[in-house]
Design a protein around this motif. Sequence first.
Motif, PDB file in Angstrom:
ATOM      1  N   ALA A 128      -1.472  -0.641   1.840  1.00  0.00           N
ATOM      2  CA  ALA A 128      -1.895  -1.211   3.121  1.00  0.00           C
ATOM      3  C   ALA A 128      -1.414  -2.655   3.262  1.00  0.00           C
ATOM      4  CB  ALA A 128      -3.411  -1.138   3.258  1.00  0.00           C
ATOM      5  N   GLU A 129      -1.471  -3.395   2.176  1.00  0.00           N
ATOM      6  CA  GLU A 129      -0.991  -4.788   2.205  1.00  0.00           C
ATOM      7  C   GLU A 129       0.495  -4.836   2.502  1.00  0.00           C
ATOM      8  OE1 GLU A 129      -2.084  -6.369  -1.573  1.00  0.00           O
ATOM      9  OE2 GLU A 129      -4.221  -6.572  -1.070  1.00  0.00           O
ATOM     10  N   ASP A 130       1.244  -3.930   1.911  1.00  0.00           N
ATOM     11  CA  ASP A 130       2.690  -3.888   2.152  1.00  0.00           C
ATOM     12  C   ASP A 130       3.003  -3.564   3.612  1.00  0.00           C
ATOM     13  OD1 ASP A 130       3.090  -4.437  -0.500  1.00  0.00           O
ATOM     14  OD2 ASP A 130       3.460  -2.359  -1.089  1.00  0.00           O
ATOM     15  N   LYS A 131       2.148  -2.708   4.237  1.00  0.00           N
ATOM     16  CA  LYS A 131       2.379  -2.329   5.638  1.00  0.00           C
ATOM     17  C   LYS A 131       1.673  -3.274   6.610  1.00  0.00           C
ATOM     18  CE  LYS A 131       3.012   1.813   6.958  1.00  0.00           C
ATOM     19  NZ  LYS A 131       2.953   3.227   7.396  1.00  0.00           N
ATOM     20  N   GLU A 132       0.911  -4.219   6.046  1.00  0.00           N
ATOM     21  CA  GLU A 132       0.156  -5.189   6.845  1.00  0.00           C
ATOM     22  C   GLU A 132      -0.846  -4.507   7.776  1.00  0.00           C
ATOM     23  OE1 GLU A 132       3.009  -7.683   8.800  1.00  0.00           O
ATOM     24  OE2 GLU A 132       3.517  -8.763   6.962  1.00  0.00           O
ATOM     25  N   ALA A 138      -5.052  -2.598   7.560  1.00  0.00           N
ATOM     26  CA  ALA A 138      -6.295  -2.645   6.774  1.00  0.00           C
ATOM     27  C   ALA A 138      -6.608  -1.255   6.204  1.00  0.00           C
ATOM     28  CB  ALA A 138      -7.440  -3.115   7.653  1.00  0.00           C
ATOM     29  N   LYS A 193      -5.812   0.116  11.278  1.00  0.00           N
ATOM     30  CA  LYS A 193      -6.469   0.356   9.991  1.00  0.00           C
ATOM     31  C   LYS A 193      -6.599   1.840   9.679  1.00  0.00           C
ATOM     32  CE  LYS A 193     -11.313   0.607  11.478  1.00  0.00           C
ATOM     33  NZ  LYS A 193     -12.664   0.093  11.248  1.00  0.00           N
ATOM     34  N   THR A 253      -4.929   0.299  -1.188  1.00  0.00           N
ATOM     35  CA  THR A 253      -5.078  -1.094  -0.744  1.00  0.00           C
ATOM     36  C   THR A 253      -3.755  -1.826  -0.867  1.00  0.00           C
ATOM     37  OG1 THR A 253      -7.426  -1.186  -1.299  1.00  0.00           O
ATOM     38  CG2 THR A 253      -6.252  -3.284  -1.175  1.00  0.00           C
ATOM     39  N   LYS A 254      -3.051  -1.590  -1.979  1.00  0.00           N
ATOM     40  CA  LYS A 254      -1.748  -2.239  -2.188  1.00  0.00           C
ATOM     41  C   LYS A 254      -0.748  -1.755  -1.131  1.00  0.00           C
ATOM     42  CE  LYS A 254       1.359  -4.632  -4.493  1.00  0.00           C
ATOM     43  NZ  LYS A 254       2.524  -4.397  -3.611  1.00  0.00           N
TER      44      LYS A 254
END
Length: 512
Positions: A227-231, A233, A272, A224-225
């Motif tokens: 994914a957030e860095d890569k923008e 989902a 995603k 999840t972290k």
Amino acid sequence: MTYQEEKLLFNQKTQCIVVDHDGTIEETDAVIFEWKVGTSIYNAHPFFEIIKDFIEVFEKEETIYNFPCIHLEDGEIQKICDVTIKINSEKVVILLFDYTTKYYELNKIAQQKNESILKAKELELKNQYLLEKEKFKNSFISNINHEIRTPLTGILGFIEVLEKTNLNFEQEELARIIKRQSLHLNSLIEDMVDISKIESGKIKIIEERFLFVNLVEGFKETYTKLAEDKEIAFETYIDPNIQEYLIGDRTRVFQILNNILNNAFKFTEEGKISLSVTKNYQRTNKLSISFKIEDTGLGIQKENLDTIFDRFTRFNEDRQISGTGLGLAIVKDLVDLLGGEIKVTSEPEKGTTFDVKLPFKFEITKSTPEKKKKKYSLPESKKKFRILVVEDEEATQFLIMKILISHGSFFVDVAINGEEAISYIERRNYDLVLMDLKLSKIDGYKATHMIRNNYGDKVISEVPIIGFTAKSGEIEREKCLRAGMDDFIAKPFEQEDLIYKIVKQIAKKAAS
């Protein structure tokens, strides 16, 4: 064929020659060779010169001599015959039996047998060469693994130390890049070691009971972290009908899913990624679980799908995406070892889906809480605890000294080999020894054995010893424990893990 015909066929391959004691041919049927009556048998072929010797030693009683496989020729006629020579006081009878065809057949069989033996020997030598080649490769990988892990331990360790200092934004970013690249290097080493273990059959499947939901939740937390860095989902789903505790090789299941997820994140820049875990079927205490990992990444060309699990296979080379091309090969090998199945479907520029089915077992029992890591604390003391670090790499020495001294509870001495460590222990009392296994003069195993067995002073012989080395794995840990060490830590290690193990052993020694 009639009896007469059979007899005639046999007669055509037999020739009888009668000669006198001077060697003159008196009678012959000339079936095989057309030697004339009145000519000398000695002129027919050099082989018959032996008759002279037989006549010279003849003593009244009839004597018979047999000679198999004699090559006789007369002009263009060449035959392989069995020859019988019978000598009495009046004459010499020579019988020729033509076995040319039979001897050629036997020779052909013998030749085929020899060729078969040679081919078998060639195959044996090839197999021996391949085994030696495999042994060399595994030894090479093992040594490279050790040599790379040692400096890598220093790099990762000092980055952790650096991160805890006052850094400006640019320095923090540089530290993160160094750490990320170092962890990537470590993962590449792990891939090479895993492939080597799989090829040599050293990977053993271990069935253990574990909390299954925690495995999936761990992926959710980690990715999840990212994914957030890569923008993008990242979604996870776990079938609520799956048992809380399962029996299987948790480490290998984690490795399979982690490699596929890591691959998905490499090739997905937007959209995603999802991980879906569902129950496939259940029979008595066995069940099959399906893991589906979908991404909206670059996808794979149809012609490349058949080779996606081959070693060192990499696609999208122009995209500058790092990796050894071993990740999916390891996945396929591990899935096969676990008795599972894996399928992949993909569409270029739209994404890829991996379907993995793995078998598990479960116990029909009440669930028990997951075992948590026990907390330990150092015994109350007015003075600091003294640690002996036995390590020959200067960077690793400095790193461990920095970690322990920064903790505030330890004094640190350093010995560069087992011989020096023994000398230190004889002169000063230590609360714990950190013992590298690969040392000059006296290695860590032998030094530990000497400490445990050569001293009546319990302060020396019972000092807690933690082994550490670049060779990771359960086999190395078992060797350490058999040598008399209390614990084991692999390089590269996390600072918290090192401190935890040191505190644990000192606390256990104080409580004993």
